[in-house]
Design a protein around this motif. Structure first.
Motif, PDB file in Angstrom:
ATOM      1  N   LEU A  22     -75.939 -38.388 -40.509  1.00 39.03           N
ATOM      2  CA  LEU A  22     -76.352 -37.832 -39.218  1.00 39.03           C
ATOM      3  C   LEU A  22     -75.687 -36.482 -38.975  1.00 39.03           C
ATOM      4  O   LEU A  22     -76.341 -35.512 -38.582  1.00 39.03           O
ATOM      5  CB  LEU A  22     -76.021 -38.804 -38.087  1.00 39.03           C
ATOM      6  CG  LEU A  22     -76.935 -40.009 -37.945  1.00 39.03           C
ATOM      7  CD1 LEU A  22     -76.357 -41.000 -36.945  1.00 39.03           C
ATOM      8  CD2 LEU A  22     -78.319 -39.571 -37.520  1.00 39.03           C
ATOM      9  N   LEU A  23     -74.392 -36.410 -39.216  1.00 41.53           N
ATOM     10  CA  LEU A  23     -73.681 -35.144 -39.038  1.00 41.53           C
ATOM     11  C   LEU A  23     -74.203 -34.086 -39.999  1.00 41.53           C
ATOM     12  O   LEU A  23     -74.448 -32.939 -39.607  1.00 41.53           O
ATOM     13  CB  LEU A  23     -72.181 -35.354 -39.240  1.00 41.53           C
ATOM     14  CG  LEU A  23     -71.314 -34.108 -39.152  1.00 41.53           C
ATOM     15  CD1 LEU A  23     -71.309 -33.560 -37.726  1.00 41.53           C
ATOM     16  CD2 LEU A  23     -69.904 -34.405 -39.598  1.00 41.53           C
ATOM     17  N   LEU A  34     -82.504 -36.394 -43.743  1.00 40.84           N
ATOM     18  CA  LEU A  34     -81.106 -36.808 -43.606  1.00 40.84           C
ATOM     19  C   LEU A  34     -80.859 -37.551 -42.299  1.00 40.84           C
ATOM     20  O   LEU A  34     -80.125 -38.546 -42.268  1.00 40.84           O
ATOM     21  CB  LEU A  34     -80.176 -35.593 -43.703  1.00 40.84           C
ATOM     22  CG  LEU A  34     -80.037 -34.954 -45.075  1.00 40.84           C
ATOM     23  CD1 LEU A  34     -79.215 -33.674 -44.984  1.00 40.84           C
ATOM     24  CD2 LEU A  34     -79.406 -35.928 -46.047  1.00 40.84           C
ATOM     25  N   LEU A  35     -81.462 -37.088 -41.219  1.00 38.03           N
ATOM     26  CA  LEU A  35     -81.297 -37.765 -39.933  1.00 38.03           C
ATOM     27  C   LEU A  35     -81.920 -39.159 -39.955  1.00 38.03           C
ATOM     28  O   LEU A  35     -81.327 -40.118 -39.433  1.00 38.03           O
ATOM     29  CB  LEU A  35     -81.902 -36.928 -38.812  1.00 38.03           C
ATOM     30  CG  LEU A  35     -81.179 -35.618 -38.493  1.00 38.03           C
ATOM     31  CD1 LEU A  35     -81.959 -34.822 -37.478  1.00 38.03           C
ATOM     32  CD2 LEU A  35     -79.779 -35.889 -38.009  1.00 38.03           C
ATOM     33  N   MET A  87     -83.462 -36.492 -31.722  1.00 38.31           N
ATOM     34  CA  MET A  87     -82.001 -36.548 -31.561  1.00 38.31           C
ATOM     35  C   MET A  87     -81.602 -36.361 -30.099  1.00 38.31           C
ATOM     36  O   MET A  87     -80.629 -36.967 -29.637  1.00 38.31           O
ATOM     37  CB  MET A  87     -81.317 -35.494 -32.443  1.00 38.31           C
ATOM     38  CG  MET A  87     -81.332 -35.840 -33.918  1.00 38.31           C
ATOM     39  SD  MET A  87     -80.590 -37.431 -34.323  1.00 38.31           S
ATOM     40  CE  MET A  87     -78.883 -37.103 -33.978  1.00 38.31           C
ATOM     41  N   LEU A  88     -82.333 -35.543 -29.354  1.00 38.09           N
ATOM     42  CA  LEU A  88     -82.037 -35.398 -27.924  1.00 38.09           C
ATOM     43  C   LEU A  88     -82.301 -36.706 -27.181  1.00 38.09           C
ATOM     44  O   LEU A  88     -81.475 -37.150 -26.375  1.00 38.09           O
ATOM     45  CB  LEU A  88     -82.868 -34.265 -27.328  1.00 38.09           C
ATOM     46  CG  LEU A  88     -82.466 -32.856 -27.730  1.00 38.09           C
ATOM     47  CD1 LEU A  88     -83.480 -31.847 -27.217  1.00 38.09           C
ATOM     48  CD2 LEU A  88     -81.080 -32.527 -27.213  1.00 38.09           C
ATOM     49  N   VAL A  89     -83.432 -37.331 -27.459  1.00 36.32           N
ATOM     50  CA  VAL A  89     -83.773 -38.603 -26.821  1.00 36.32           C
ATOM     51  C   VAL A  89     -82.780 -39.683 -27.244  1.00 36.32           C
ATOM     52  O   VAL A  89     -82.302 -40.477 -26.429  1.00 36.32           O
ATOM     53  CB  VAL A  89     -85.229 -39.000 -27.164  1.00 36.32           C
ATOM     54  CG1 VAL A  89     -85.539 -40.411 -26.726  1.00 36.32           C
ATOM     55  CG2 VAL A  89     -86.197 -38.012 -26.554  1.00 36.32           C
ATOM     56  N   GLU A  90     -82.440 -39.704 -28.522  1.00 36.42           N
ATOM     57  CA  GLU A  90     -81.489 -40.680 -29.045  1.00 36.42           C
ATOM     58  C   GLU A  90     -80.103 -40.493 -28.426  1.00 36.42           C
ATOM     59  O   GLU A  90     -79.428 -41.476 -28.087  1.00 36.42           O
ATOM     60  CB  GLU A  90     -81.417 -40.520 -30.565  1.00 36.42           C
ATOM     61  CG  GLU A  90     -80.626 -41.556 -31.275  1.00 36.42           C
ATOM     62  CD  GLU A  90     -80.679 -41.353 -32.775  1.00 36.42           C
ATOM     63  OE1 GLU A  90     -79.755 -41.836 -33.435  1.00 36.42           O
ATOM     64  OE2 GLU A  90     -81.626 -40.728 -33.288  1.00 36.42           O
TER      65      GLU A  90
END
Length: 124
Positions: A22-23, A34-35, A87-90
């Motif tokens: 994730l990073l 990757l995400l 990623m914002l929603v997560e």
């Protein structure tokens, strides 16, 4: 001391690799592969650490429904190749899920970190 089973050791490794991916995915400008891989590893590691039934109970509690919806919806958006929005929603769902835990975790981290100059400046 608490005994850690072999499944929990595997879960810790999977969760660690998930956080790494994730990073790394964020550092590489929201690389969707990757995400997605990091999300799958993180959730799989969580299942290995606390068990499938307890993971399901955690995510599907009535008062955590909105946080679970946003977190798992963000994971789905990342899997459908919308990494930035996903990623914002997560992240929003993560904050909703763990908002009662975050002050305690922050207090623990701040108590562990012992920076002499900051401690001396606060007493002056």
């Amino acid at each position: 001391m608490v005994a850690i089973t072999e499944f929990q050791k595997i879960g810790i490794g999977l969760t660690g690799f998930g956080l790494f991916f994730l990073l790394f995915g964020v550092l590489l400008y929201f690389d969707s592969v990757l995400l997605a891989f990091g999300n799958i590893l993180f959730l799989t590691g969580l299942i290995f650490i606390i068990g499938f039934q307890r993971t399901a109970q955690f995510f599907f509690q009535r008062y955590k429904f909105r946080g679970s919806f946003f977190f798992l919806g963000g994971v789905a958006l990342v899997l459908f190749r919308w990494p930035v929005i996903g990623m914002l929603v997560e992240s929003y769902g993560f904050v909703l899920l763990f908002r009662s835990f975050l002050p305690m975790a922050l207090g623990f981290v701040l108590s562990v970190v012992n920076i002499p100059h900051l401690n001396a400046a606060s007493h002056t």
